[in-house]
Scaffold this motif. Sequence first.
Motif, mmCIF file in Angstrom:
data_model
loop_
_atom_site.group_PDB
_atom_site.id
_atom_site.type_symbol
_atom_site.label_atom_id
_atom_site.label_comp_id
_atom_site.label_asym_id
_atom_site.label_seq_id
_atom_site.Cartn_x
_atom_site.Cartn_y
_atom_site.Cartn_z
ATOM 1 N N ALA A 100 43.154 -50.160 -60.948
ATOM 2 C CA ALA A 100 43.365 -49.111 -61.947
ATOM 3 C C ALA A 100 42.618 -47.875 -61.485
ATOM 4 C CB ALA A 100 42.830 -49.566 -63.301
ATOM 5 N N GLY A 102 41.402 -44.220 -63.263
ATOM 6 C CA GLY A 102 41.378 -43.343 -64.432
ATOM 7 C C GLY A 102 41.471 -41.905 -63.948
ATOM 8 N N GLN A 103 40.305 -41.300 -63.701
ATOM 9 C CA GLN A 103 40.279 -39.933 -63.168
ATOM 10 C C GLN A 103 39.805 -39.903 -61.711
ATOM 11 O OE1 GLN A 103 41.317 -36.987 -64.627
ATOM 12 N NE2 GLN A 103 42.235 -38.369 -66.122
ATOM 13 N N GLY A 104 39.549 -41.075 -61.125
ATOM 14 C CA GLY A 104 39.144 -41.119 -59.715
ATOM 15 C C GLY A 104 37.816 -40.422 -59.463
ATOM 16 N N HIS A 105 36.880 -40.523 -60.410
ATOM 17 C CA HIS A 105 35.609 -39.805 -60.276
ATOM 18 C C HIS A 105 34.467 -40.675 -59.762
ATOM 19 C CE1 HIS A 105 37.575 -36.371 -61.754
ATOM 20 N NE2 HIS A 105 36.478 -35.682 -61.996
ATOM 21 N N THR A 106 34.761 -41.890 -59.349
ATOM 22 C CA THR A 106 33.746 -42.641 -58.621
ATOM 23 C C THR A 106 33.716 -42.107 -57.188
ATOM 24 O OG1 THR A 106 35.460 -44.337 -58.709
ATOM 25 C CG2 THR A 106 33.418 -44.833 -59.829
ATOM 26 N N GLN A 110 35.994 -46.945 -55.111
ATOM 27 C CA GLN A 110 36.034 -48.011 -56.131
ATOM 28 C C GLN A 110 37.419 -48.180 -56.747
ATOM 29 O OE1 GLN A 110 33.501 -45.815 -55.757
ATOM 30 N NE2 GLN A 110 31.549 -46.629 -56.471
ATOM 31 N N ASP A 162 27.657 -37.123 -69.384
ATOM 32 C CA ASP A 162 27.360 -35.697 -69.202
ATOM 33 C C ASP A 162 28.621 -34.886 -68.927
ATOM 34 O OD1 ASP A 162 24.755 -36.394 -69.466
ATOM 35 O OD2 ASP A 162 24.274 -36.269 -67.334
ATOM 36 N N SER A 167 37.810 -40.983 -67.691
ATOM 37 C CA SER A 167 38.686 -41.766 -68.574
ATOM 38 C C SER A 167 37.881 -42.812 -69.338
ATOM 39 C CB SER A 167 39.795 -42.449 -67.764
ATOM 40 O OG SER A 167 39.283 -43.570 -67.069
ATOM 41 N N GLY A 170 37.742 -45.927 -67.238
ATOM 42 C CA GLY A 170 36.850 -45.792 -66.075
ATOM 43 C C GLY A 170 35.394 -45.954 -66.445
ATOM 44 N N SER A 173 34.540 -49.538 -67.629
ATOM 45 C CA SER A 173 34.452 -50.564 -66.595
ATOM 46 C C SER A 173 33.132 -50.441 -65.821
ATOM 47 C CB SER A 173 35.656 -50.526 -65.666
ATOM 48 O OG SER A 173 35.563 -49.432 -64.827
ATOM 49 N N ASN A 174 32.386 -49.358 -66.070
ATOM 50 C CA ASN A 174 31.083 -49.189 -65.412
ATOM 51 C C ASN A 174 29.896 -49.265 -66.369
ATOM 52 O OD1 ASN A 174 31.400 -48.480 -62.451
ATOM 53 N ND2 ASN A 174 32.985 -47.234 -63.396
ATOM 54 N N ILE A 177 26.734 -43.983 -69.372
ATOM 55 C CA ILE A 177 25.382 -43.654 -69.838
ATOM 56 C C ILE A 177 25.274 -42.165 -70.150
ATOM 57 C CG2 ILE A 177 24.470 -43.290 -67.476
ATOM 58 C CD1 ILE A 177 21.919 -44.808 -68.471
ATOM 59 N N ILE A 228 41.679 -52.618 -68.527
ATOM 60 C CA ILE A 228 41.575 -52.235 -69.943
ATOM 61 C C ILE A 228 42.755 -51.318 -70.243
ATOM 62 C CG2 ILE A 228 40.185 -50.999 -71.660
ATOM 63 C CD1 ILE A 228 37.748 -51.540 -69.723
ATOM 64 N N TYR A 441 23.472 -48.200 -60.393
ATOM 65 C CA TYR A 441 24.602 -47.944 -61.305
ATOM 66 C C TYR A 441 25.802 -47.676 -60.400
ATOM 67 C CZ TYR A 441 27.291 -45.870 -65.129
ATOM 68 O OH TYR A 441 28.265 -45.603 -66.054
ATOM 69 N N GLN A 481 35.878 -52.270 -54.871
ATOM 70 C CA GLN A 481 34.459 -52.492 -55.170
ATOM 71 C C GLN A 481 33.810 -53.378 -54.106
ATOM 72 O OE1 GLN A 481 32.815 -51.049 -57.550
ATOM 73 N NE2 GLN A 481 34.177 -50.607 -59.260
HETATM 74 C C1 FAD Z 1 30.766 -34.882 -62.581
HETATM 75 C C2 FAD Z 1 30.535 -36.316 -62.953
HETATM 76 C C3 FAD Z 1 29.655 -36.604 -63.961
HETATM 77 C C4 FAD Z 1 29.416 -37.922 -64.321
HETATM 78 N N1 FAD Z 1 28.554 -38.166 -65.342
HETATM 79 C C5 FAD Z 1 28.351 -39.422 -65.739
HETATM 80 C C6 FAD Z 1 27.490 -39.704 -66.828
HETATM 81 O O1 FAD Z 1 26.896 -38.821 -67.435
HETATM 82 N N2 FAD Z 1 27.345 -41.006 -67.193
HETATM 83 C C7 FAD Z 1 28.010 -42.011 -66.566
HETATM 84 O O2 FAD Z 1 27.883 -43.148 -66.962
HETATM 85 N N3 FAD Z 1 28.790 -41.760 -65.513
HETATM 86 C C8 FAD Z 1 28.973 -40.511 -65.088
HETATM 87 N N4 FAD Z 1 29.782 -40.278 -64.013
HETATM 88 C C9 FAD Z 1 30.342 -41.407 -63.294
HETATM 89 C C10 FAD Z 1 31.579 -41.917 -64.022
HETATM 90 O O3 FAD Z 1 31.234 -42.573 -65.202
HETATM 91 C C11 FAD Z 1 32.274 -42.952 -63.240
HETATM 92 O O4 FAD Z 1 32.572 -42.401 -62.009
HETATM 93 C C12 FAD Z 1 33.554 -43.384 -63.989
HETATM 94 O O5 FAD Z 1 34.058 -44.551 -63.435
HETATM 95 C C13 FAD Z 1 34.565 -42.313 -63.880
HETATM 96 O O6 FAD Z 1 35.690 -42.565 -64.658
HETATM 97 P P1 FAD Z 1 37.071 -42.425 -63.955
HETATM 98 O O7 FAD Z 1 38.084 -42.404 -65.043
HETATM 99 O O8 FAD Z 1 37.108 -41.314 -63.005
HETATM 100 O O9 FAD Z 1 37.100 -43.829 -63.183
HETATM 101 P P2 FAD Z 1 37.720 -44.157 -61.761
HETATM 102 O O10 FAD Z 1 36.875 -43.560 -60.712
HETATM 103 O O11 FAD Z 1 39.158 -43.833 -61.756
HETATM 104 O O12 FAD Z 1 37.537 -45.742 -61.744
HETATM 105 C C14 FAD Z 1 36.251 -46.284 -61.621
HETATM 106 C C15 FAD Z 1 36.345 -47.804 -61.508
HETATM 107 O O13 FAD Z 1 36.824 -48.329 -62.732
HETATM 108 C C16 FAD Z 1 38.046 -49.023 -62.525
HETATM 109 N N5 FAD Z 1 38.905 -48.672 -63.652
HETATM 110 C C17 FAD Z 1 39.404 -47.461 -63.976
HETATM 111 N N6 FAD Z 1 40.122 -47.555 -65.093
HETATM 112 C C18 FAD Z 1 40.086 -48.849 -65.473
HETATM 113 C C19 FAD Z 1 40.653 -49.575 -66.536
HETATM 114 N N7 FAD Z 1 41.437 -48.990 -67.442
HETATM 115 N N8 FAD Z 1 40.395 -50.897 -66.611
HETATM 116 C C20 FAD Z 1 39.609 -51.521 -65.718
HETATM 117 N N9 FAD Z 1 39.055 -50.878 -64.668
HETATM 118 C C21 FAD Z 1 39.292 -49.562 -64.563
HETATM 119 C C22 FAD Z 1 38.595 -48.507 -61.210
HETATM 120 O O14 FAD Z 1 39.436 -49.426 -60.588
HETATM 121 C C23 FAD Z 1 37.321 -48.278 -60.435
HETATM 122 O O15 FAD Z 1 36.863 -49.479 -59.893
HETATM 123 C C24 FAD Z 1 30.046 -38.968 -63.627
HETATM 124 C C25 FAD Z 1 30.930 -38.688 -62.590
HETATM 125 C C26 FAD Z 1 31.181 -37.366 -62.254
HETATM 126 C C27 FAD Z 1 32.101 -37.076 -61.120
#
Ligand code: FAD
Length: 494
Positions: A100, A102-106, A110, A162, A167, A170, A173-174, A177, A228, A441, A481
Amino acid sequence: MTRNTSRRQILQGLITSSVVVGFDTISCSWVAFANTAESFVNLPYLDGVLYTDDTTRASAADDFGHLIRRYPKAVLKPGSVNDIVKMIKFARTHRLKVAARGQGHTCYGQAQVENGIVIDTSTLNKIHNIDTNQVVVDAGVRWSELLKATLPQQLTPPVLTDYLELSIGGTLSNGGIGGATHRYGVQVDNVLELQVVTGEGNLLNCSPYQNRDLFEAVLAGLGQCGIIVRATIRLIKAESNARVFLLDYDDLATFTRDQRLLIDSERFNYVEGQIVSKQDGGWRYQLEAASFYTPPSSPDNTSLLSSLSYNKGTEKIEDKSYFDFLNRLAPTVDFLKSIGVWFNPHPWINLFVPGTFVEQYISDVVSTLTLADTGNSPVLLYPVKTNRFTLPLFRVPNEPIVFLFCILRTAPQNDDTTSARMLDDNRKLYERNRDLSGTRYPVDAIVFSQEDWKKHFGSVWGKLVNAKRHYDPDRVLTPGQGIFNDFKKPKKIN
Ligand SMILES: Cc1cc2nc3c(=O)[nH]c(=O)nc-3n(C[C@H](O)[C@H](O)[C@H](O)COP(=O)(O)OP(=O)(O)OC[C@H]3O[C@@H](n4cnc5c(N)ncnc54)[C@H](O)[C@@H]3O)c2cc1C
């Protein structure tokens, strides 16, 4: 049009020139026209679209880290939860991996999957039902969208990250915080129920009262046991305003002492902190705290600041709307995008440092840290209380107070040497912290082996292995992962 190709797929296909109707099981490639070859299998009927074009695949092969690239065979933009069920079953049958996104912000692949299928959840974007104390929301919704929907009813999720353009799926699943974590735990601690598609393609509801093992395997479960698709999240009363205090410190011990005092007394709604570069070299410390209120009531600055030992006279105090405070990174992100730096590599490191060792560990780190090491990017340091955490897979040191420590590094573009040096530093910092019983984390960029994962999960490793065996027996889900990839024969662990 073949029976198994929807009109919408065709329309999208005309735009993307990438309509596929089936899969060749021998060459493991998509097929554009139905045929009678034995190796041809029909793609299931989809409400959404399966993209196989280079542009869509290239975008799913990248992430915020820009350090790793893994090209999927296809990207599903689901039109329904049922699409995810069908695609996971299809992938499982044909030995394809799925992740999956979400926004690809890992930061380190991952959400990527080489030669597999990425499920882009951003098309699962409905906010279903906002009640007085909970909301039901699709996993692809961003936290900013959810907050905008709940605030008109004076309601808010208890904990926000922050940056709000992440998403729901996303961060759940982490962990998720933020500055309110010292009061309410992480975002996963505020989930009441989930709808999940498992690695077998089963759509299941789970909560602390139903399929609890799945609930606990999915929240902060790094996408290993299920995707999810929908979450029920707790809501609390939202105040309309935030009074924000920025307090300066020269000295790490005084800074962390005041942070501890604030999270212990819970006199603020929000507590974070940063390590900030001094103009003449070296580092200082900045405590950020916020008190939420709705006029005509307002915070009492004197009592909020009493017995704190910041550099008097340097404090900055500002009133903002609650939304603008939570969305405070947006203008900076817009600026970084406008100058292109947002798209640079991001070898981030995010650690949980045990409270007992934090002064020793951080003073060691900052004694050699330079702006070249951080890429002039933020360094976060703030404490949280571990008794607020309820989910087993959210791994923090076994101490009452632990500190989130993040070096949110930016590397120059087209400079693999600097990115590699930063990754190397991450590994060393991780190991030093691990040797003090610290954890990571795992949204960041650290080279991690399966042995590292075993240590990371510690006493709950067996629980994760059992859940994986039960809910994703063919290890279809989330290989990026690197937790189970080289894991050949799981032994039964009770
Ligand atoms: C500018 C910035 C600020 C941030 N600030 C914070 C912060 O304050 N606190 C914090 O906790 N984190 C923070 N993060 C980190 C962020 O929480 C994680 O990178 C989070 O996973 C990003 O969500 P995403 O939708 O981009 O997930 P993605 O990078 O798309 O996915 C992350 C992981 O989750 C899995 N995943 C995605 N969607 C699902 C789903 N629906 N079901 C099961 N697994 C799924 C993916 O396969 C991948 O392994 C920050 C990141 C950035 C870039």
